[in-house]
Motif scaffolding. Sequence first.
Motif, PDB file in Angstrom:
ATOM      1  N   CYS A  34      -6.975  10.082   3.042  1.00 55.51           N
ATOM      2  CA  CYS A  34      -6.655   9.566   1.708  1.00 55.51           C
ATOM      3  C   CYS A  34      -7.875   9.690   0.801  1.00 55.51           C
ATOM      4  CB  CYS A  34      -6.224   8.102   1.796  1.00 55.51           C
ATOM      5  SG  CYS A  34      -4.653   7.864   2.642  1.00 55.51           S
ATOM      6  N   LEU A  94       0.835  -1.211   0.000  1.00 56.92           N
ATOM      7  CA  LEU A  94       0.000   0.000   0.000  1.00 56.92           C
ATOM      8  C   LEU A  94       0.866   1.256   0.000  1.00 56.92           C
ATOM      9  CD1 LEU A  94      -2.979   1.038   0.270  1.00 56.92           C
ATOM     10  CD2 LEU A  94      -2.551   1.201   2.727  1.00 56.92           C
ATOM     11  N   CYS A 116      -4.952  11.145  -2.949  1.00 58.76           N
ATOM     12  CA  CYS A 116      -3.516  10.848  -3.134  1.00 58.76           C
ATOM     13  C   CYS A 116      -3.261   9.393  -2.786  1.00 58.76           C
ATOM     14  CB  CYS A 116      -2.673  11.694  -2.189  1.00 58.76           C
ATOM     15  SG  CYS A 116      -2.695  13.447  -2.519  1.00 58.76           S
ATOM     16  N   THR A 117      -2.136   8.877  -3.215  1.00 58.23           N
ATOM     17  CA  THR A 117      -1.719   7.577  -2.696  1.00 58.23           C
ATOM     18  C   THR A 117      -1.247   7.791  -1.265  1.00 58.23           C
ATOM     19  OG1 THR A 117       0.607   7.796  -3.253  1.00 58.23           O
ATOM     20  CG2 THR A 117      -0.858   6.966  -4.991  1.00 58.23           C
ATOM     21  N   PRO A 118      -1.366   6.742  -0.451  1.00 60.73           N
ATOM     22  CA  PRO A 118      -0.853   6.846   0.927  1.00 60.73           C
ATOM     23  C   PRO A 118       0.618   7.256   0.960  1.00 60.73           C
ATOM     24  CG  PRO A 118      -2.273   4.935   0.724  1.00 60.73           C
ATOM     25  CD  PRO A 118      -2.122   5.497  -0.664  1.00 60.73           C
ATOM     26  N   ALA A 119       1.385   6.783   0.019  1.00 61.57           N
ATOM     27  CA  ALA A 119       2.806   7.136  -0.006  1.00 61.57           C
ATOM     28  C   ALA A 119       3.001   8.638  -0.194  1.00 61.57           C
ATOM     29  CB  ALA A 119       3.520   6.371  -1.121  1.00 61.57           C
ATOM     30  N   ASP A 120       2.188   9.205  -1.065  1.00 60.87           N
ATOM     31  CA  ASP A 120       2.382  10.620  -1.409  1.00 60.87           C
ATOM     32  C   ASP A 120       2.223  11.554  -0.215  1.00 60.87           C
ATOM     33  OD1 ASP A 120       3.099  10.308  -4.016  1.00 60.87           O
ATOM     34  OD2 ASP A 120       1.107  10.727  -4.852  1.00 60.87           O
ATOM     35  N   ARG A 160      -1.100  17.698   0.573  1.00 62.33           N
ATOM     36  CA  ARG A 160       0.262  17.187   0.403  1.00 62.33           C
ATOM     37  C   ARG A 160       1.273  18.325   0.560  1.00 62.33           C
ATOM     38  NH1 ARG A 160       3.811  15.869  -4.036  1.00 62.33           N
ATOM     39  NH2 ARG A 160       5.294  14.395  -3.129  1.00 62.33           N
ATOM     40  N   GLU A 165       4.043   1.346  -0.903  1.00 58.96           N
ATOM     41  CA  GLU A 165       5.124   1.257  -1.894  1.00 58.96           C
ATOM     42  C   GLU A 165       6.482   1.496  -1.239  1.00 58.96           C
ATOM     43  OE1 GLU A 165       4.017   3.874  -5.316  1.00 58.96           O
ATOM     44  OE2 GLU A 165       2.208   4.215  -4.124  1.00 58.96           O
TER      45      GLU A 165
END
Lengths: 353, 353, 353, 353
Positions: free
Chosen positions: A182, A51, A187-191, A154, A53
């Motif tokens: 999220c 999730l 956004c992606t969780p990573a972002d 972000r 990445e």
Amino acid sequence: MSSHPQQFASDNYAGICPEALAAMTLANDGSAVAYGDDEWTTRASDAFRRLFEAECEVFFVFNGTAANSLALASLCQSFHSVICSSAAHVETDECGAPEFFSNGSKLLVAPSEGGKLTPDAIRTLANSRSDIHFPKPRVVTITQPTETGQVYSRDEVLAISAVCRELGLKLHMDGARFAQACATLGCTPADITWRAGVDVLCFGGTKNGMAVGESIIFFDRALALDFDYRCKQAGQLASKMRFLSAPWVGLLDSGAWLNNARHANACATRLADALEDLPGISLMFPVQANAVFLHARPPILDGLRTKGWRFYTFIGGGARFMFAWDADPARVDSLASDIRALALEEHQERVAA
Amino acid sequence: MSSHPQQFASDNYAGICPEALAAMTLANDGSAVAYGDDEWTTRASDAFRRLFEAECEVFFVFNGTAANSLALASLCQSFHSVICSSAAHVETDECGAPEFFSNGSKLLVAPSEGGKLTPDAIRTLANSRSDIHFPKPRVVTITQPTETGQVYSRDEVLAISAVCRELGLKLHMDGARFAQACATLGCTPADITWRAGVDVLCFGGTKNGMAVGESIIFFDRALALDFDYRCKQAGQLASKMRFLSAPWVGLLDSGAWLNNARHANACATRLADALEDLPGISLMFPVQANAVFLHARPPILDGLRTKGWRFYTFIGGGARFMFAWDADPARVDSLASDIRALALEEHQERVAA
Amino acid sequence: MSSHPQQFASDNYAGICPEALAAMTLANDGSAVAYGDDEWTTRASDAFRRLFEAECEVFFVFNGTAANSLALASLCQSFHSVICSSAAHVETDECGAPEFFSNGSKLLVAPSEGGKLTPDAIRTLANSRSDIHFPKPRVVTITQPTETGQVYSRDEVLAISAVCRELGLKLHMDGARFAQACATLGCTPADITWRAGVDVLCFGGTKNGMAVGESIIFFDRALALDFDYRCKQAGQLASKMRFLSAPWVGLLDSGAWLNNARHANACATRLADALEDLPGISLMFPVQANAVFLHARPPILDGLRTKGWRFYTFIGGGARFMFAWDADPARVDSLASDIRALALEEHQERVAA
Amino acid sequence: MSSHPQQFASDNYAGICPEALAAMTLANDGSAVAYGDDEWTTRASDAFRRLFEAECEVFFVFNGTAANSLALASLCQSFHSVICSSAAHVETDECGAPEFFSNGSKLLVAPSEGGKLTPDAIRTLANSRSDIHFPKPRVVTITQPTETGQVYSRDEVLAISAVCRELGLKLHMDGARFAQACATLGCTPADITWRAGVDVLCFGGTKNGMAVGESIIFFDRALALDFDYRCKQAGQLASKMRFLSAPWVGLLDSGAWLNNARHANACATRLADALEDLPGISLMFPVQANAVFLHARPPILDGLRTKGWRFYTFIGGGARFMFAWDADPARVDSLASDIRALALEEHQERVAA
């Protein structure tokens, strides 16, 4: 029909969502090695790594009090301090847990209306003292979304992490409702975590459909050194760990983690939209996640209580409505309708008076 | 069939028993007030009060580490000490949790073979020092049954509580497997706790069929003052408390708490009986609860491992087999049969040599 | 002449007063039993009991950080809170020591200009929360005189202790400069402590002529239970205790404790009086003890620094001058004269501009 | 003449030595900046750096309890453990201070007759457990000389530090009587500390002629990060620091630190030599520092007490005599003479019986 009609007082009044329950039931088949050396825990950890990445370190603990307090304790010593917003749950609703787990770290509180920290507020607090008679700032914690349902963009997270790096501070994110953020941001969780400079995330499960359990995710793996010992000593190592980890597999693999959050957010928006332009009613904060904070005249709130609605209230006539994964849109409409009727009635009485 | 064949390594390898699971499922119907103000928690507390025939104070926490450490911390200050057996779980397997929760209380350890404390051992430790350079004894903790499966008789508990009263010490009972002790003794829970002088009991649920959860029972209600705050601060207050308390309703109301324990005990006895008079095999301790500790020659243990059995081993050739609520008697017989074959084979080889 | 001209930056820049030094020298004759079982410690304790006309319990520790933190820790548990003023030293200048010694007790801070707590402020904080998600108020601490040199009258202390009794709170007094308060009020020490409802007093020695050392005085002896163990564990038990206690004998028996304070207070008044009606200069707080806080225009403060004066400064142009037992009135006059000259000069320049 | 005849019960019964007192008196001239920003503290730190031929970090605290506990706390987290000898002061006589300051670190105790740790004992303890249910070893502490007066040779320290490096452990030295070890070994302080692999040394002042005070010396400066905050928070930062640091200048610059130790050691040897070959008397341990531990038949010890001698006794007829910087050789001879007479008398009675 349930004996506990939905009340929207809190998102932890909800039960276990189907995907989490199904995983628990599956996990209950036969015996499994204890303390996390089981397949479900491996699967859940891997699911988080996919999730996000990232090759993050993942730990499963019982609740948010422990998740946040243990994470903060791992980032500072007792003579350090933690910068947070005045609305931060760790400051207002954990009964001194961060101070307890860290053996005395002080929370430095930045005044905040909506609960957001800003780079300026962090810089001001971090630079306010530099002598040994005051705890040395070492960590910043932000709640995403905030306790009032505000979501950091972000860019806002990036700006905060930049000031953290500049000042030698670690960045912790209290994500009791991280999924809702999220869902809002898309956004992606990573972002909005490690790619935006977050060192450690506490990712909430309980408020998103689990019976019990939060995960702690270290993006900087070096910070996770011996964290398993820390959890064990602090009473946060489950022996039958599979029952903490399997629900995560259920939530993450099915996408329910995000769908649940989207649904909860949608219910909040649904209520907010239905109350637009009503007399005597106003939003205390923009609705960006699964909470609606209303300013409402006391007779309106009294009327709601009389009708059986339950909600948290605040000094000055505020009311909080919180929507969970299982919020029933029909009940939301019913609540909106009751508020509308009470607001109009109260308005007419005032006009008449 | 399960992908995890029963291995008897630990009773926390077992899953959730039907009665606990049914109660959790029932509790999952609709929403409920958080933090213990729900019906299930009230029902569970009342069930404990009926079981113990006492107006005790009941708290539900996540695991045994926390239950014992919080209970001990509530009975002493950081400069006090806790008398325990050298085999006590709080000393050997909690990673310093009692010291952490109490902010430094020292455990004073009495040498013990089978894990039992005696009045003499308590007296000796309590009187060994009386100067301020050593922590002042304040609590005695006994594990019932002990970590080696020994059960204190009612008279033994009474004798210990008498010396505690005499020396001004509180008496705590670690009952991670308390149900198993009740099954063995055939006493009422009241008889071997408060009627025998126990001040606080930690009653284990996880090792007796629950997914997660232990209860802390204060028979002296004055000792429970503000204990709810202590639990909250220490990360041991569940928001969706019903999922910790409902399983207790399931276990207590159905009698499963005792039936599960009887079954586990019976499996231990079944194994022990089957191994009597085998060459190269002896019991390390009498079998009084759900554990069997064997002395066995290394080739026998190696052979068992080769056959896929998993168990804890100890220096000097000891092996622990632990039986849970779901232990399959056929698997116990299969284990016994394997041990028997290996023992006889090893014996013949030795005789031949 | 000293190589360190008096700078009035702090009263802990001063050395040991003659009476304290003489007692230390006397105490240095030969050997003495360690850890407080010596004659000097007995004499000092008795001297405190005579001074306070009470059978109080007396403990000697190394400094004020420890004295206040240990006293507070003895009055509350980690999940309790301590109500204090926003100016309280325990909040602003102890680097989290109260939180450390208590293992996490939170300080609840009442906004305060001059550092005084009021019954209303206490009541507001104590009643602001009553749920287990926030630490339970258990102690009130007041600083006498406050960090800004304000002295609580006997009636003010009585009013505070009344609200404490009503709300179930203990009352602690941080008396780092307690002697100065006695000198100002002209009351007996008993009148403004236990007779006014104070439970525990930390009586400062360092700021009143000692090399090192504070005393902790429990008027409610039950609260002192095992406090000797607490001191020992926390690194606050002196082995050669006589050197902590003998100076108290010197101070108390000679009356120097009060004379030192009177002298320090008089120097503060002397400075304040000399600055009356000066343009560009005003007192931030009434001068009631041994401190003078001045508002002064920046050029005046810059000028003072250029002339070699050292003092603490505050945001907004404040300067603190603090007078010790050995403050030289001629130097005070010299300081006053420099301020006067700078103020008039700055005034003329402003008028001319 | 003193009213407290020398009793040799403990070396902390002695007063302040002339060199320390002279420095304190000198330091008392005028005012000085507080909290260590004074000339005496700079001088003392520099003196230590010269003595140890190293750019070490030096801190001054009030006593040995705090020095050792703070040093250990800086080397480990609460879930780590500290390996020590069963005779170690930190285990036997600090009332749980190491556990308190570290918030729960466990001491792992190696059985030891004379108090010395060995590489084997360290290895055994460090390797005894490697699971998260037991605190992870992180530090080794040795007392130099041991509590029984045994001195580690340079090679012994080297062997210990080698095993520490191998196992990832830090090495702490409790040097409450470090000067005495230097006097015995004739090594430079550097040779038996950092050159032998010691990371942190607590160098005792109180037992070597100071009124109060120990120093903590970090040879690995990185380990000293933020240690000043740690001291402050833990109540170990003296405001009038010069009175803690100046005596060190007096001791170090004059060489008294070593002369005092040599004298104390010589008195111990003097007593031991005088008792050789006496019936009913034997040394419990070789005399290598300033302590003599005697086995003596009870009538002999009773006789000594009757004659007014005071000493510590141990189970089994042991007696400890401890010599300070001011021990009077004539009094030592007098003690030896009394022991000799009592031993011979007791011998004759036994022979006659």
